[in-house]
Design an enzyme around this catalytic site. Structure first.
Site, PDB file in Angstrom:
ATOM      1  CD  GLU A 185     159.058  -4.917 105.625  1.00 17.05           C
ATOM      2  OE1 GLU A 185     160.045  -5.496 106.107  1.00 17.05           O
ATOM      3  OE2 GLU A 185     158.015  -4.708 106.270  1.00 17.05           O
ATOM      4  CB  SER A 234     160.972  -8.276 114.562  1.00 16.36           C
ATOM      5  OG  SER A 234     161.563  -7.025 114.483  1.00 16.36           O
ATOM      6  CB  SER A 251     160.009 -11.661 104.739  1.00 14.27           C
ATOM      7  OG  SER A 251     158.924 -10.976 105.301  1.00 14.27           O
TER       8      SER A 251
HETATM    9  N1  LIG Z   1     171.494  -4.414 119.063  1.00 15.94           N
HETATM   10  C1  LIG Z   1     170.400  -5.146 118.845  1.00 15.94           C
HETATM   11  N2  LIG Z   1     169.267  -4.874 119.527  1.00 15.94           N
HETATM   12  C2  LIG Z   1     168.151  -5.608 119.326  1.00 15.94           C
HETATM   13  N3  LIG Z   1     168.091  -6.641 118.471  1.00 15.94           N
HETATM   14  C3  LIG Z   1     169.179  -6.959 117.754  1.00 15.94           C
HETATM   15  C4  LIG Z   1     170.378  -6.218 117.904  1.00 15.94           C
HETATM   16  N4  LIG Z   1     171.296  -6.729 117.059  1.00 15.94           N
HETATM   17  C5  LIG Z   1     170.726  -7.746 116.418  1.00 15.94           C
HETATM   18  N5  LIG Z   1     169.446  -7.900 116.832  1.00 15.94           N
HETATM   19  C6  LIG Z   1     168.549  -8.946 116.304  1.00 15.94           C
HETATM   20  O1  LIG Z   1     168.049  -8.459 115.084  1.00 15.94           O
HETATM   21  C7  LIG Z   1     166.630  -8.522 115.054  1.00 15.94           C
HETATM   22  C8  LIG Z   1     166.086  -7.359 114.251  1.00 15.94           C
HETATM   23  O2  LIG Z   1     166.597  -7.488 112.943  1.00 15.94           O
HETATM   24  P1  LIG Z   1     166.296  -6.427 111.813  1.00 15.94           P
HETATM   25  O3  LIG Z   1     166.828  -5.108 112.193  1.00 15.94           O
HETATM   26  O4  LIG Z   1     166.805  -7.029 110.553  1.00 15.94           O
HETATM   27  O5  LIG Z   1     164.723  -6.467 111.783  1.00 15.94           O
HETATM   28  P2  LIG Z   1     163.619  -5.336 111.961  1.00 15.94           P
HETATM   29  O6  LIG Z   1     163.638  -4.503 110.729  1.00 15.94           O
HETATM   30  O7  LIG Z   1     163.761  -4.635 113.247  1.00 15.94           O
HETATM   31  O8  LIG Z   1     162.308  -6.254 111.993  1.00 15.94           O
HETATM   32  P3  LIG Z   1     161.161  -6.453 110.905  1.00 15.94           P
HETATM   33  O9  LIG Z   1     161.859  -6.494 109.557  1.00 15.94           O
HETATM   34  O10 LIG Z   1     160.544  -7.772 111.241  1.00 15.94           O
HETATM   35  O11 LIG Z   1     160.279  -5.277 111.048  1.00 15.94           O
HETATM   36  C9  LIG Z   1     166.213  -8.520 116.518  1.00 15.94           C
HETATM   37  O12 LIG Z   1     164.974  -9.143 116.702  1.00 15.94           O
HETATM   38  C10 LIG Z   1     167.346  -9.288 117.167  1.00 15.94           C
HETATM   39  O13 LIG Z   1     167.156 -10.679 117.073  1.00 15.94           O
HETATM   40  C1  LIG Z   2     155.786  -8.174 109.156  1.00 16.76           C
HETATM   41  C2  LIG Z   2     157.205  -8.116 108.629  1.00 16.76           C
HETATM   42  C3  LIG Z   2     157.181  -8.207 107.102  1.00 16.76           C
HETATM   43  C4  LIG Z   2     157.776  -6.755 109.042  1.00 16.76           C
HETATM   44  O1  LIG Z   2     159.078  -6.597 108.566  1.00 16.76           O
HETATM   45  C5  LIG Z   2     158.098  -9.231 109.223  1.00 16.76           C
HETATM   46  O2  LIG Z   2     158.203  -9.085 110.580  1.00 16.76           O
HETATM   47  C6  LIG Z   2     157.585 -10.634 108.902  1.00 16.76           C
HETATM   48  O3  LIG Z   2     157.755 -11.090 107.802  1.00 16.76           O
HETATM   49  N1  LIG Z   2     157.002 -11.357 109.871  1.00 16.76           N
HETATM   50  C7  LIG Z   2     156.514 -12.711 109.698  1.00 16.76           C
HETATM   51  C8  LIG Z   2     155.038 -12.682 109.377  1.00 16.76           C
HETATM   52  C9  LIG Z   2     154.556 -14.046 108.899  1.00 16.76           C
HETATM   53  O4  LIG Z   2     154.626 -14.302 107.687  1.00 16.76           O
HETATM   54  O5  LIG Z   2     154.148 -14.850 109.734  1.00 16.76           O
END
Ligand SMILES: Nc1ncnc2c1ncn2[C@@H]1O[C@H](COP(=O)(O)OP(=O)(O)OP(=O)(O)O)[C@@H](O)[C@H]1O
Ligand SMILES: CC(C)(CO)[C@@H](O)C(=O)NCCC(=O)O
Length: 484
Positions: free
Chosen positions: A217, A285, A288
């Protein structure tokens, strides 16, 4: 996004023209980007071919108005790129299955010739129509039409990039849809990234017989950022007071971080064509933080679990809201000072000796231990306090990491920043104020889609990346943890 008139190819990544540029910018709007290919990309056949290509790379020299470079002659018109007969069959997708949202980037080919049109199957036509004529899919799928990128050429095919997202909790519904639209019969492999590419790999195989070719990722994220920025001169921007007065030299009665002061911040373009080194803070969520020294030279310096997921989760708990958009709307009209304990609530004014102004939050949610105050607080105030808490915490960690790494530019991305100018302004203010003007917060228009774009760029790669990236060697993980 208003790219309309230029042709941008992976072969010709540096060529950029957009309606905005033609209307508002000089031809030399952007300095020649020093674009090196990410190592992950340079391994794929497409780019190897591009380097050997007899078609000369055309560079539209253009400079942003805030960062004027030497004027240079306007770029000559783009030469047609030869179609690549060995390209994989359409449809072409890149996918990022994140902890909260799944992002899908779809390449819609344009300029099909008659023969190709005749060859195109009904199923393929239906998929294209379905994806490009709608902006909502089922109850939760959305296409971000405003982000659409025209005139992108990949493997000699000119087309348009479409940006689609849906909650990762709906992956099952997506698979059903893919089956019902016949997608599963056409696509046998999707380049995918994000934790969900691992978690749902078996489901894709079982439900629709699609193979997920998994990409790391963070590799995909960086490749996507560099690619999209190289194509779109409007991609990178910052927020600042209209007069650009350094916020740490602010001398009026309005605290520079108050809602009133932030409300006048304006968005300005930033020339990111010489990007290195920079810190990339991906607020999904979780969060990083990466130090990026070159397209394939980066490491994950830190992270925090207090990210976009925390904001949304806490807001739902505290306010009963049920969507991110609702949480942001509540926060926009709230006041966190009824929830947080400020320095002046403790000192009666500033804590001058250590430069802590009275208006500074001393303790997030610090007032909420009083039953009386809890009774008086509004949903809006709670949402605002949650947003400010999460944003400031990310800002502090990013600032410490950047100073530690001697980096001046911090680029924030991820969907937490979607429809969320308040957090962007807070981050801009905090970076600048606490570093006494040394750090600059930058933002990207395609916020959360870079991982999916990074996957699309791999679509012709025969190289399947190792599941364990070289960037996550045990020693790096230790270093990253130790840094906290
Ligand atoms: N329509 C939506 N529904 C839910 N969350 C949203 C929405 N639009 C923006 N967000 C925000 O964006 C965040 C998710 O962002 P993003 O898609 O970049 O991460 P992700 O890929 O799902 O998470 P990670 O990279 O940690 O696995 C949610 O936690 C929320 O704060
Ligand atoms: C676990 C990932 C990389 C998934 O995208 C992301 O949600 C993240 O960076 N979380 C924070 C983890 C930490 O460093 O505490």
């Amino acid at each position: 996004m208003t790219q309309q008139t230029g042709v941008i190819t992976i072969h010709q990544m540096r060529l950029h023209r957009c309606e905005g540029c033609l209307a508002a910018c000089r031809p030399e709007r952007r300095a020649t980007p020093s674009y090196e290919l990410p190592r992950s990309l340079s391994k794929c056949g497409l780019l190897k071919r591009a380097r050997r290509s007899p078609y000369k790379t055309l560079v539209a020299r253009a400079t942003r108005t805030d960062n004027m470079a030497e004027p240079s002659p306007p770029a000559p018109p783009a030469l047609p790129t030869p179609p690549d007969n060995n390209a994989p069959p359409m449809p072409w997708f890149g996918m990022d299955i994140g902890g909260t949202l799944t992002k899908l980037v779809y390449f819609e080919p344009k300029e099909n010739n008659r023969r190709e049109l005749d060859k195109e199957t009904e199923v393929l036509k239906n998929i294209r129509r379905y994806l490009t004529r709608n902006s909502a899919y089922g109850k939760t799928g959305r296409r971000d039409v405003h982000l659409q990128m025209e005139n992108v050429t990949i493997r000699g095919r000119r087309g348009c990039l479409h940006f689609i997202r849906f909650p990762t909790s709906e992956v099952g519904a997506f698979l059903q849809l893919a089956r019902s639209k016949g997608m599963a019969d056409l696509v046998n492999t999707i380049y995918a990234t994000g934790g969900g590419a691992y978690k749902f790999e078996d489901d894709f195989k079982k439900e629709v017989n699609m193979r997920l070719s998994k990409l790391d990722e963070l590799d995909a994220l960086i490749a996507g950022v560099l690619f999209v920025d190289s194509m779109n001169a409007q991609e990178c921007y910052y927020w600042a007071p209209p007069n650009e007065e350094p916020v740490h030299q602010h001398a009026t009665d309005t605290p520079p971080y108050s809602a009133e002061a932030l409300s006048v911040y304006v968005r300005k373009p930033f020339d990111f064509s010489s990007p290195y080194p920079f810190m990339l803070v991906n607020i999904g969520s979780g969060v990083s933080m990466l130090v990026v020294n070159g397209p394939s030279d980066y490491y994950r310096v830190s992270g925090t679990s207090l990210g976009g997921g925390t904001f949304l989760g806490l807001c739902c708990l505290l306010t009963g809201c049920s969507s991110f958009e609702e949480a942001i709307a509540l926060a926009a009209s709230g006041d966190n000072t009824t929830v947080d304990k400020l320095v002046r609530d403790i000192y009666g004014g500033d804590y001058a000796r250590f430069g802590l102004p009275g208006d500074l939050v001393a303790s997030s949610f610090g007032q909420m231990c009083s039953a009386e105050r809890r009774g008086a607080v509004s949903r809006e105030d709670l949402a605002r306090a949650t947003l400010v808490t999460i944003t400031n915490n990310i800002g502090s960690i990013a600032r410490l990491c950047a100073s530690n790494e001697n980096i001046q530019r911090v680029v924030f991305c991820g969907n937490f920043l979607r429809v969320n100018p308040l957090s962007m302004k807070l981050l801009s203010y905090a970076m600048s104020y606490w570093s006494r003007g040394a750090l600059k917060a930058l933002f990207l228009e395609h916020e959360g889609y870079f991982g999916a774009v990074g996957c699309l760029l791999h679509l012709d790669s025969n190289h399947r990346r190792e599941n364990v990236s070289r960037h996550s060697s045990p020693s790096n993980i230790e270093a990253s943890r130790a840094d906290r």
